[in-house]
Design a protein around this motif. Structure first.
Motif, PDB file in Angstrom:
ATOM      1  N   CYS A   1     -33.415   9.576 -42.233  1.00 38.05           N
ATOM      2  CA  CYS A   1     -34.786   9.062 -42.252  1.00 38.05           C
ATOM      3  C   CYS A   1     -35.112   8.500 -40.862  1.00 38.05           C
ATOM      4  O   CYS A   1     -34.210   8.144 -40.100  1.00 38.05           O
ATOM      5  CB  CYS A   1     -34.940   7.975 -43.308  1.00 38.05           C
ATOM      6  N   PRO A   2     -36.376   8.444 -40.523  1.00 34.51           N
ATOM      7  CA  PRO A   2     -36.738   7.875 -39.223  1.00 34.51           C
ATOM      8  C   PRO A   2     -36.266   6.424 -39.119  1.00 34.51           C
ATOM      9  O   PRO A   2     -36.283   5.686 -40.108  1.00 34.51           O
ATOM     10  CB  PRO A   2     -38.263   7.956 -39.209  1.00 34.51           C
ATOM     11  N   ALA A   3     -35.837   6.042 -37.940  1.00 34.71           N
ATOM     12  CA  ALA A   3     -35.371   4.678 -37.712  1.00 34.71           C
ATOM     13  C   ALA A   3     -35.938   4.176 -36.383  1.00 34.71           C
ATOM     14  O   ALA A   3     -36.001   4.920 -35.407  1.00 34.71           O
ATOM     15  CB  ALA A   3     -33.852   4.627 -37.685  1.00 34.71           C
ATOM     16  N   LEU A   4     -36.333   2.925 -36.373  1.00 37.38           N
ATOM     17  CA  LEU A   4     -36.833   2.279 -35.161  1.00 37.38           C
ATOM     18  C   LEU A   4     -35.816   1.229 -34.741  1.00 37.38           C
ATOM     19  O   LEU A   4     -35.511   0.321 -35.514  1.00 37.38           O
ATOM     20  CB  LEU A   4     -38.199   1.634 -35.427  1.00 37.38           C
ATOM     21  N   VAL A   5     -35.290   1.366 -33.547  1.00 36.97           N
ATOM     22  CA  VAL A   5     -34.310   0.418 -33.012  1.00 36.97           C
ATOM     23  C   VAL A   5     -34.978  -0.304 -31.850  1.00 36.97           C
ATOM     24  O   VAL A   5     -35.319   0.304 -30.840  1.00 36.97           O
ATOM     25  CB  VAL A   5     -33.024   1.137 -32.545  1.00 36.97           C
ATOM     26  N   VAL A   6     -35.182  -1.614 -32.016  1.00 36.65           N
ATOM     27  CA  VAL A   6     -35.895  -2.419 -31.019  1.00 36.65           C
ATOM     28  C   VAL A   6     -34.968  -3.509 -30.519  1.00 36.65           C
ATOM     29  O   VAL A   6     -34.289  -4.170 -31.301  1.00 36.65           O
ATOM     30  CB  VAL A   6     -37.170  -3.058 -31.625  1.00 36.65           C
ATOM     31  N   THR A   7     -34.969  -3.709 -29.215  1.00 35.87           N
ATOM     32  CA  THR A   7     -34.164  -4.761 -28.615  1.00 35.87           C
ATOM     33  C   THR A   7     -34.941  -5.388 -27.466  1.00 35.87           C
ATOM     34  O   THR A   7     -35.966  -4.860 -27.033  1.00 35.87           O
ATOM     35  CB  THR A   7     -32.810  -4.203 -28.112  1.00 35.87           C
ATOM     36  N   GLY A   8     -34.440  -6.505 -26.992  1.00 34.67           N
ATOM     37  CA  GLY A   8     -35.034  -7.157 -25.830  1.00 34.67           C
ATOM     38  C   GLY A   8     -34.204  -6.910 -24.588  1.00 34.67           C
ATOM     39  O   GLY A   8     -32.973  -6.813 -24.668  1.00 34.67           O
ATOM     40  N   ASP A   9     -34.852  -6.820 -23.450  1.00 36.13           N
ATOM     41  CA  ASP A   9     -34.126  -6.550 -22.202  1.00 36.13           C
ATOM     42  C   ASP A   9     -33.198  -7.691 -21.794  1.00 36.13           C
ATOM     43  O   ASP A   9     -32.303  -7.505 -20.994  1.00 36.13           O
ATOM     44  CB  ASP A   9     -35.092  -6.203 -21.068  1.00 36.13           C
ATOM     45  N   GLN A  10     -33.406  -8.882 -22.372  1.00 36.51           N
ATOM     46  CA  GLN A  10     -32.559 -10.033 -22.058  1.00 36.51           C
ATOM     47  C   GLN A  10     -31.717 -10.466 -23.260  1.00 36.51           C
ATOM     48  O   GLN A  10     -31.285 -11.621 -23.342  1.00 36.51           O
ATOM     49  CB  GLN A  10     -33.429 -11.197 -21.575  1.00 36.51           C
ATOM     50  N   ASP A  11     -31.481  -9.552 -24.179  1.00 37.69           N
ATOM     51  CA  ASP A  11     -30.684  -9.874 -25.360  1.00 37.69           C
ATOM     52  C   ASP A  11     -29.217  -9.966 -24.971  1.00 37.69           C
ATOM     53  O   ASP A  11     -28.562  -8.955 -24.729  1.00 37.69           O
ATOM     54  CB  ASP A  11     -30.892  -8.819 -26.445  1.00 37.69           C
ATOM     55  N   ALA A  12     -28.699 -11.182 -24.908  1.00 36.62           N
ATOM     56  CA  ALA A  12     -27.295 -11.394 -24.555  1.00 36.62           C
ATOM     57  C   ALA A  12     -26.413 -11.421 -25.800  1.00 36.62           C
ATOM     58  O   ALA A  12     -25.193 -11.349 -25.700  1.00 36.62           O
ATOM     59  CB  ALA A  12     -27.139 -12.699 -23.782  1.00 36.62           C
ATOM     60  N   THR A  13     -27.024 -11.516 -26.980  1.00 33.08           N
ATOM     61  CA  THR A  13     -26.278 -11.543 -28.236  1.00 33.08           C
ATOM     62  C   THR A  13     -25.862 -10.139 -28.651  1.00 33.08           C
ATOM     63  O   THR A  13     -24.734  -9.895 -29.057  1.00 33.08           O
ATOM     64  CB  THR A  13     -27.128 -12.195 -29.345  1.00 33.08           C
ATOM     65  N   SER A  14     -26.801  -9.221 -28.583  1.00 29.96           N
ATOM     66  CA  SER A  14     -26.555  -7.810 -28.883  1.00 29.96           C
ATOM     67  C   SER A  14     -27.280  -7.017 -27.802  1.00 29.96           C
ATOM     68  O   SER A  14     -28.429  -6.615 -27.977  1.00 29.96           O
ATOM     69  CB  SER A  14     -27.086  -7.465 -30.274  1.00 29.96           C
ATOM     70  N   PRO A  15     -26.643  -6.824 -26.663  1.00 26.82           N
ATOM     71  CA  PRO A  15     -27.303  -6.260 -25.482  1.00 26.82           C
ATOM     72  C   PRO A  15     -27.954  -4.893 -25.723  1.00 26.82           C
ATOM     73  O   PRO A  15     -27.576  -4.168 -26.641  1.00 26.82           O
ATOM     74  CB  PRO A  15     -26.169  -6.133 -24.463  1.00 26.82           C
ATOM     75  N   PRO A  16     -28.945  -4.546 -24.893  1.00 29.24           N
ATOM     76  CA  PRO A  16     -29.631  -3.266 -25.031  1.00 29.24           C
ATOM     77  C   PRO A  16     -28.684  -2.068 -25.110  1.00 29.24           C
ATOM     78  O   PRO A  16     -28.956  -1.115 -25.846  1.00 29.24           O
ATOM     79  CB  PRO A  16     -30.517  -3.203 -23.782  1.00 29.24           C
ATOM     80  N   ALA A  17     -27.579  -2.098 -24.404  1.00 27.86           N
ATOM     81  CA  ALA A  17     -26.628  -0.978 -24.473  1.00 27.86           C
ATOM     82  C   ALA A  17     -26.081  -0.806 -25.886  1.00 27.86           C
ATOM     83  O   ALA A  17     -25.835   0.322 -26.334  1.00 27.86           O
ATOM     84  CB  ALA A  17     -25.489  -1.190 -23.482  1.00 27.86           C
ATOM     85  N   THR A  18     -25.909  -1.893 -26.607  1.00 26.08           N
ATOM     86  CA  THR A  18     -25.439  -1.833 -27.994  1.00 26.08           C
ATOM     87  C   THR A  18     -26.502  -1.203 -28.879  1.00 26.08           C
ATOM     88  O   THR A  18     -26.206  -0.328 -29.700  1.00 26.08           O
ATOM     89  CB  THR A  18     -25.087  -3.246 -28.507  1.00 26.08           C
ATOM     90  N   ALA A  19     -27.747  -1.642 -28.716  1.00 25.83           N
ATOM     91  CA  ALA A  19     -28.846  -1.067 -29.492  1.00 25.83           C
ATOM     92  C   ALA A  19     -29.026   0.414 -29.160  1.00 25.83           C
ATOM     93  O   ALA A  19     -29.287   1.230 -30.046  1.00 25.83           O
ATOM     94  CB  ALA A  19     -30.130  -1.840 -29.235  1.00 25.83           C
ATOM     95  N   LYS A  20     -28.867   0.777 -27.904  1.00 25.04           N
ATOM     96  CA  LYS A  20     -28.991   2.181 -27.486  1.00 25.04           C
ATOM     97  C   LYS A  20     -27.897   3.027 -28.130  1.00 25.04           C
ATOM     98  O   LYS A  20     -28.159   4.140 -28.595  1.00 25.04           O
ATOM     99  CB  LYS A  20     -28.914   2.274 -25.959  1.00 25.04           C
TER     100      LYS A  20
END
Length: 113
Positions: free
Chosen positions: A52-71
């Protein structure tokens, strides 16, 4: 707590940073620690099986779960859309509420369109 919100949120919206701080600080410390330990010990979900379609959103300054993790999560989901919000930490719906609402609205319209 310091790494959870963006520099801009702390500077420009201290009430949001205080709200996030209260969310975390009002939790029972032992239960919070147990939850964190449980999360660390979990086996990863087989998200590559999602169809199913999924939207993964993160913040560029997320130090808890960094953008690389969301990517990395988004890359495993075949029908995903990955978005990084600028000037945003871990608490995307709080720090960038209007942007998240707009992303969700557009994503749902496109997914059902």
């Amino acid at each position: 707590m310091q790494g959870g919100t963006s520099l801009e949120t702390k500077r420009d919206n201290p009430e949001l940073a205080a709200f996030v701080r209260e969310l975390v600080m009002r939790q029972d410390p032992e239960s919070y620690a147990q939850t964190c330990e449980t999360i660390i010990g979990l086996n990863p979900a087989e998200i590559e099986a999602l169809r199913c379609p999924a939207l993964v959103v993160t913040g560029d300054q997320d130090a808890t779960s960094p953008p690389a993790t969301a990517k990395a999560i988004a890359d495993k989901i075949p029908c995903s859309k990955y978005v990084v919000l600028s000037k945003c930490g871990h608490w995307t719906p709080i720090e960038r509420a209007a942007a998240v609402n707009d992303l969700l609205r557009r994503f749902l319209l496109e997914s059902n369109g």
